[in-house]
Design an enzyme around this catalytic site. Structure first.
Site, short mmCIF file in Angstrom:
data_model
loop_
_atom_site.label_atom_id
_atom_site.label_comp_id
_atom_site.label_asym_id
_atom_site.label_seq_id
_atom_site.Cartn_x
_atom_site.Cartn_y
_atom_site.Cartn_z
N HIS A 242 0.83 -1.21 0.00
CA HIS A 242 0.00 0.00 0.00
C HIS A 242 0.87 1.27 0.00
O HIS A 242 0.69 2.16 -0.82
CB HIS A 242 -0.93 0.00 1.21
CG HIS A 242 -1.78 1.23 1.33
ND1 HIS A 242 -3.09 1.28 0.92
CD2 HIS A 242 -1.50 2.48 1.80
CE1 HIS A 242 -3.58 2.49 1.12
NE2 HIS A 242 -2.64 3.25 1.67
N GLU A 243 1.82 1.31 0.93
CA GLU A 243 2.65 2.51 1.05
C GLU A 243 3.53 2.74 -0.18
O GLU A 243 3.76 3.88 -0.58
CB GLU A 243 3.50 2.45 2.32
CG GLU A 243 2.68 2.47 3.62
CD GLU A 243 1.87 3.73 3.82
OE1 GLU A 243 2.23 4.79 3.28
OE2 GLU A 243 0.84 3.66 4.52
N HIS A 246 1.88 4.78 -2.64
CA HIS A 246 2.05 6.23 -2.43
C HIS A 246 3.43 6.68 -2.89
O HIS A 246 3.58 7.75 -3.46
CB HIS A 246 1.88 6.58 -0.94
CG HIS A 246 0.48 6.43 -0.44
ND1 HIS A 246 -0.61 7.00 -1.07
CD2 HIS A 246 -0.02 5.77 0.64
CE1 HIS A 246 -1.72 6.69 -0.40
NE2 HIS A 246 -1.38 5.94 0.65
N HIS A 252 -5.57 7.30 -2.72
CA HIS A 252 -6.52 6.24 -2.36
C HIS A 252 -7.58 5.95 -3.41
O HIS A 252 -7.94 6.81 -4.21
CB HIS A 252 -7.19 6.58 -1.04
CG HIS A 252 -6.26 6.43 0.11
ND1 HIS A 252 -6.36 7.17 1.26
CD2 HIS A 252 -5.19 5.63 0.27
CE1 HIS A 252 -5.39 6.82 2.07
NE2 HIS A 252 -4.66 5.89 1.49
ZN LIG Z 1 -2.60 5.22 2.09
#
Ligand SMILES: [Zn+2]
Ligand SMILES: *[C@@H]1O[C@H](CO)[C@@H](O)[C@H](O)[C@H]1NC(C)=O
Ligand SMILES: *[C@@H]1O[C@H](CO)[C@@H](O)[C@H](O)[C@H]1NC(C)=O
Ligand SMILES: *[C@@H]1O[C@H](CO)[C@@H](O)[C@H](O)[C@H]1NC(C)=O
Ligand SMILES: *[C@@H]1O[C@H](CO)[C@@H](O)[C@H](O)[C@H]1NC(C)=O
Ligand SMILES: *[C@@H]1O[C@H](CO)[C@@H](O)[C@H](O)[C@H]1NC(C)=O
Ligand SMILES: *[C@@H]1O[C@H](CO)[C@@H](O)[C@H](O)[C@H]1NC(C)=O
Ligand SMILES: [Zn+2]
Length: 287
Positions: A242-243, A246, A252
């Site tokens: 997930h990170e 980014h 998101h």
């Molecule tokens: Zn996030």
């Protein structure tokens, strides 16, 4: 200050949030449950907590201060926007489904960015989104600065490599480990205050900055697990995938099976990309 922070949060990085286990969690839920009786126009102890929550995640305009316990029109608007994003019934009330959703562990990067100028309801994307910032090359280096309780850097290494490979498998990105700290991406476990201007909150799990920054900080206080997590543990690879989303520029998605969905349940494993994640990255870089 609040505006500044929220603005920087929107723009600059992601905070992964989970509720604190045990006492704090039940206390928080108790406060939220009492709020179920508070209607628009009334004042209720703790309403400001709901306002703060919605503010942090981008459901209020940046310039809007949220300090008091009064359930006003703006709170109703913000609740509706939140409920729409999470596919809840759009009631504009602090109902039990909304309380449940808010009590679910999640990433701290805002879901939506409300511009100060926007009036009335605002546009929501139905799937992926990105910051607009991107890397100027696909061959990136990364450095693992340290590990934390329970495992060594040597043991962490294949987990980080796998999380990055997940993205490399569906894109032109290539990631090469670098033993120097001057890599493009720098990963480590940090204490609450760690000098980047964004101290972790009690409920923060990790945060990663968007391109071309590369800072990736796990909050060391959690019980991190490299393998199948127990119910109170946080799965390193799930958070890492997930990170890293980014790190390469994604924000998101409101598709719950997407890796870029904001919520994460402790004790679970979620390491597979969804088509939505893949499409988002492709759209951002135009390859
Ligand atoms: Zn996030
Ligand atoms: C929305 O409300 C309807 C009727 O009030 C209810 O049947 C349904 O379960 C609710 N859906 C959600 C997601 O809460
Ligand atoms: C998507 O990201 C862009 C760029 O950061 C932002 O302006 C827009 O408000 C975002 N949309 C949503 C729904 O979050
Ligand atoms: C995502 O957000 C859009 C716009 O708010 C909404 O219509 C849609 O139902 C949401 N999708 C999911 C899977 O939550
Ligand atoms: C990517 O960068 C690494 C480290 O700088 C280098 O060893 C590797 O050859 C590069 N790969 C490509 C395809 O450019
Ligand atoms: C990892 O390194 C950072 C930066 O040197 C340091 O602040 C942090 O305390 C270290 N973490 C652990 C778990 O040793
Ligand atoms: C982490 O979780 C495991 C599994 O539940 C447990 O055995 C261990 O004691 C925990 N470690 C810490 C430091 O809490
Ligand atoms: Zn940090």
């Amino acid at each position: 200050m609040a505006f500044q922070l929220s603005h920087q949060l929107c723009r600059a990085f992601c905070l992964f949030l989970v509720l604190q286990p045990f006492a704090v969690k039940s206390l928080k839920l108790e406060i939220l449950e009492n709020l179920e009786r508070v209607q628009k126009g009334e004042t209720g102890n703790g309403v400001n907590q709901v306002k703060k929550y919605l503010k942090i995640y981008g459901y209020y305009p940046h310039d809007h201060a949220v300090v008091d316990d009064h359930f006003d029109e703006k709170l109703e608007d913000a609740l509706k926007a939140y409920q729409q994003y999470y596919s809840l019934n759009v009631t504009g009330k602090i109902d039990s489904d909304t309380i449940k959703a808010m009590a679910t562990p999640r990433c701290g990067v805002p879901d939506v960015i409300r511009k100060p100028t926007s009036l009335g309801m605002f546009q929501l994307v139905s799937n992926y989104n990105f910051t607009g910032r991107k890397w100027g090359k696909y061959n990136l280096t990364y450095n693992i600065q340290n590990a934390t309780r329970g495992f060594t850097v040597k043991e962490l290494r294949p987990v980080i490599a796998q999380a990055l490979q997940t993205w490399a498998d569906v894109s032109p990105f290539q990631f090469t480990e670098e033993t120097q700290a001057k890599a493009n991406i720098n990963i480590g476990f940090f204490p609450k205050d760690h000098g980047d201007g964004f101290p972790f909150k009690d409920i923060t799990l990790a945060h990663a900055f968007p391109p071309r920054n590369g800072r990736f900080h796990f909050y060391e206080k959690w019980n991190w697990s490299l393998s199948k997590p127990a119910s109170d543990q946080i799965h390193v690879q799930s958070v890492a995938v997930h990170e890293f989303g980014h790190t390469i520029g994604l924000s998101h998605s409101n598709i719950s099976k997407a890796i870029m969905f904001p919520s994460y349940d402790p004790g679970t494993i979620k390491t597979d990309l969804d088509q939505d994640d893949i499409d988002g990255l492709k759209d951002l870089y135009g390859y």
